[in-house]
Write a protein that holds these residues in place. Sequence first.
Motif, mmCIF file in Angstrom:
data_model
loop_
_atom_site.group_PDB
_atom_site.id
_atom_site.type_symbol
_atom_site.label_atom_id
_atom_site.label_comp_id
_atom_site.label_asym_id
_atom_site.label_seq_id
_atom_site.Cartn_x
_atom_site.Cartn_y
_atom_site.Cartn_z
ATOM 1 N N ALA A 14 0.830 -1.208 0.000
ATOM 2 C CA ALA A 14 0.000 0.000 0.000
ATOM 3 C C ALA A 14 0.866 1.260 0.000
ATOM 4 N N GLY A 15 1.900 1.273 0.838
ATOM 5 C CA GLY A 15 2.807 2.415 0.852
ATOM 6 C C GLY A 15 3.515 2.589 -0.478
ATOM 7 N N GLY A 16 3.849 1.473 -1.111
ATOM 8 C CA GLY A 16 4.498 1.541 -2.411
ATOM 9 C C GLY A 16 3.634 2.189 -3.473
ATOM 10 N N ILE A 17 2.339 1.938 -3.421
ATOM 11 C CA ILE A 17 1.423 2.550 -4.387
ATOM 12 C C ILE A 17 1.402 4.062 -4.219
ATOM 13 N N VAL A 18 1.358 4.513 -2.970
ATOM 14 C CA VAL A 18 1.344 5.953 -2.695
ATOM 15 C C VAL A 18 2.643 6.613 -3.156
ATOM 16 N N VAL A 19 3.768 5.998 -2.817
ATOM 17 C CA VAL A 19 5.067 6.559 -3.184
ATOM 18 C C VAL A 19 5.259 6.540 -4.698
ATOM 19 N N LEU A 20 4.789 5.485 -5.347
ATOM 20 C CA LEU A 20 4.899 5.402 -6.807
ATOM 21 C C LEU A 20 4.113 6.525 -7.478
ATOM 22 N N TYR A 21 2.929 6.814 -6.958
ATOM 23 C CA TYR A 21 2.152 7.929 -7.511
ATOM 24 C C TYR A 21 2.896 9.242 -7.326
ATOM 25 N N SER A 22 3.484 9.423 -6.156
ATOM 26 C CA SER A 22 4.212 10.655 -5.892
ATOM 27 C C SER A 22 5.412 10.796 -6.821
ATOM 28 N N PRO A 324 11.968 -4.061 -2.726
ATOM 29 C CA PRO A 324 10.856 -5.019 -2.710
ATOM 30 C C PRO A 324 9.530 -4.390 -2.303
ATOM 31 N N PHE A 325 8.464 -4.781 -3.007
ATOM 32 C CA PHE A 325 7.085 -4.380 -2.742
ATOM 33 C C PHE A 325 6.815 -2.903 -3.059
ATOM 34 N N ILE A 326 7.841 -2.115 -3.354
ATOM 35 C CA ILE A 326 7.650 -0.672 -3.493
ATOM 36 C C ILE A 326 8.011 -0.167 -4.879
ATOM 37 N N SER A 327 9.169 -0.563 -5.416
ATOM 38 C CA SER A 327 9.583 -0.101 -6.737
ATOM 39 C C SER A 327 8.617 -0.584 -7.815
ATOM 40 N N HIS A 328 8.504 0.210 -8.890
ATOM 41 C CA HIS A 328 7.683 -0.192 -10.028
ATOM 42 C C HIS A 328 8.292 -1.416 -10.692
ATOM 43 N N GLY A 329 7.462 -2.362 -11.068
ATOM 44 C CA GLY A 329 7.917 -3.591 -11.710
ATOM 45 C C GLY A 329 6.938 -4.702 -11.403
ATOM 46 N N GLY A 330 6.164 -5.117 -12.408
ATOM 47 C CA GLY A 330 5.103 -6.088 -12.179
ATOM 48 C C GLY A 330 5.610 -7.464 -11.796
ATOM 49 N N THR A 331 6.594 -7.983 -12.546
ATOM 50 C CA THR A 331 7.103 -9.320 -12.257
ATOM 51 C C THR A 331 7.740 -9.373 -10.884
ATOM 52 N N ALA A 332 8.511 -8.338 -10.543
ATOM 53 C CA ALA A 332 9.173 -8.299 -9.236
ATOM 54 C C ALA A 332 8.154 -8.333 -8.108
ATOM 55 N N LEU A 333 7.066 -7.571 -8.231
ATOM 56 C CA LEU A 333 6.049 -7.539 -7.177
ATOM 57 C C LEU A 333 5.353 -8.887 -7.044
ATOM 58 N N VAL A 334 4.974 -9.486 -8.160
ATOM 59 C CA VAL A 334 4.279 -10.777 -8.113
ATOM 60 C C VAL A 334 5.171 -11.843 -7.494
ATOM 61 N N VAL A 335 6.448 -11.850 -7.873
ATOM 62 C CA VAL A 335 7.378 -12.847 -7.322
ATOM 63 C C VAL A 335 7.572 -12.642 -5.828
ATOM 64 N N MET A 336 7.721 -11.391 -5.387
ATOM 65 C CA MET A 336 7.892 -11.131 -3.961
ATOM 66 C C MET A 336 6.657 -11.548 -3.166
#
Length: 355
Positions: A14-22, A324-336
């Motif tokens: 959830a925090g990653g989504i907010v930071v990514l938008y920012s 992990p869980f924060i940076s943009h990257g779909g495959t990385a997030l799914v794998v984590m």
Amino acid sequence: MDWPLLAATLGLVAGGIVVLYSATHAAGTGPVFVKVRLLHAAAGMLALGVAAAIDYRVVVRVWRPILIGTVVLLAVVDVIGRTAMGAQRWIPLGPLGGFQPSEIAKLAIIIALAKLLESRERWSFAGVAGLLVVVAIPTGLIIEQPDLGTALVMLAIFAAMVFAAGAPVRVLAVLAGAAAGAAPVLWGLLRDYQRTRLTVFLDPGIDPLGAGYALIQSKIAVGSGQLWGKGLLAGTQSLLHFIPEQHTDFIFTVIGEELGFVGAAVMLALFALWLWRGMAIAMQSKDRAGTLLAVGVVAMVVFHVFINVGMTVGLMPITGIPLPFISHGGTALVVMLAATGLLLSIGMRRKKILF
């Protein structure tokens, strides 16, 4: 169910989504990135649920097809892979974008090593060499892409799992000596920009407008946040696009600048909670395979966090390792998230409770 682990995971996502938008709103792409991120998060949570529901021992037993399939995907990247920023790492999926097999390779190696080390009691150099071959094949394909950061993650996973499996000191010493002896050879194999990153790490001032630019601006951004930060969406480094790849490799700079020391401390506390519960699950596992699987997953996340945060504050060289869980990257997030699901699976099937 290990609820603290799940809560820490959800908090980081959830925090990653907010930071990514920012990190992306100044360019007008914030809503697009958030939409894509939500899709990736949904796929990742599905992977987490499936991995938690399946007995981890079943996953370990099918290590061969998992590893072989991953190696095939890595080889396919060299043929039809999509190239971006000088690296060929993605298999295109049309309108869905693409996925990165090197991220899957991390989890595949953890599963394979958990099985191969599960019943090992006698340690011979021939046996260790066989383990190195298993790791070297996918790692070599990853280096060819080139992706030095992920290759280093693979080696860190190997070292942590071999140590946890009880390798004697003589074996660990030989491995350390071999790594040190291979350093000059590896230096010669590095590409020019990779060598430059290492030299700039020692002295960013030798090329402040070139190779050292990102590191200098990153340290400025993190330091300027001071205690409480400049406020969400108010980071000048983000607004003025001073830092390249701020939504991926350098996303910690957004946290440091906009949320300050307090925001960074909260994020690191969530990671500390995640890692603590991961190690607790490793200690509580009812068998060796579960322990080794959990150690591999924890080692993967520890290395990612240490290197990513370290490079943004000038303590580590710049490498393409996401947070992990924060940076943009779909495959990385799914794998984590899938890896987190494996931890939950191990924890739910333990026999003894230590704490």
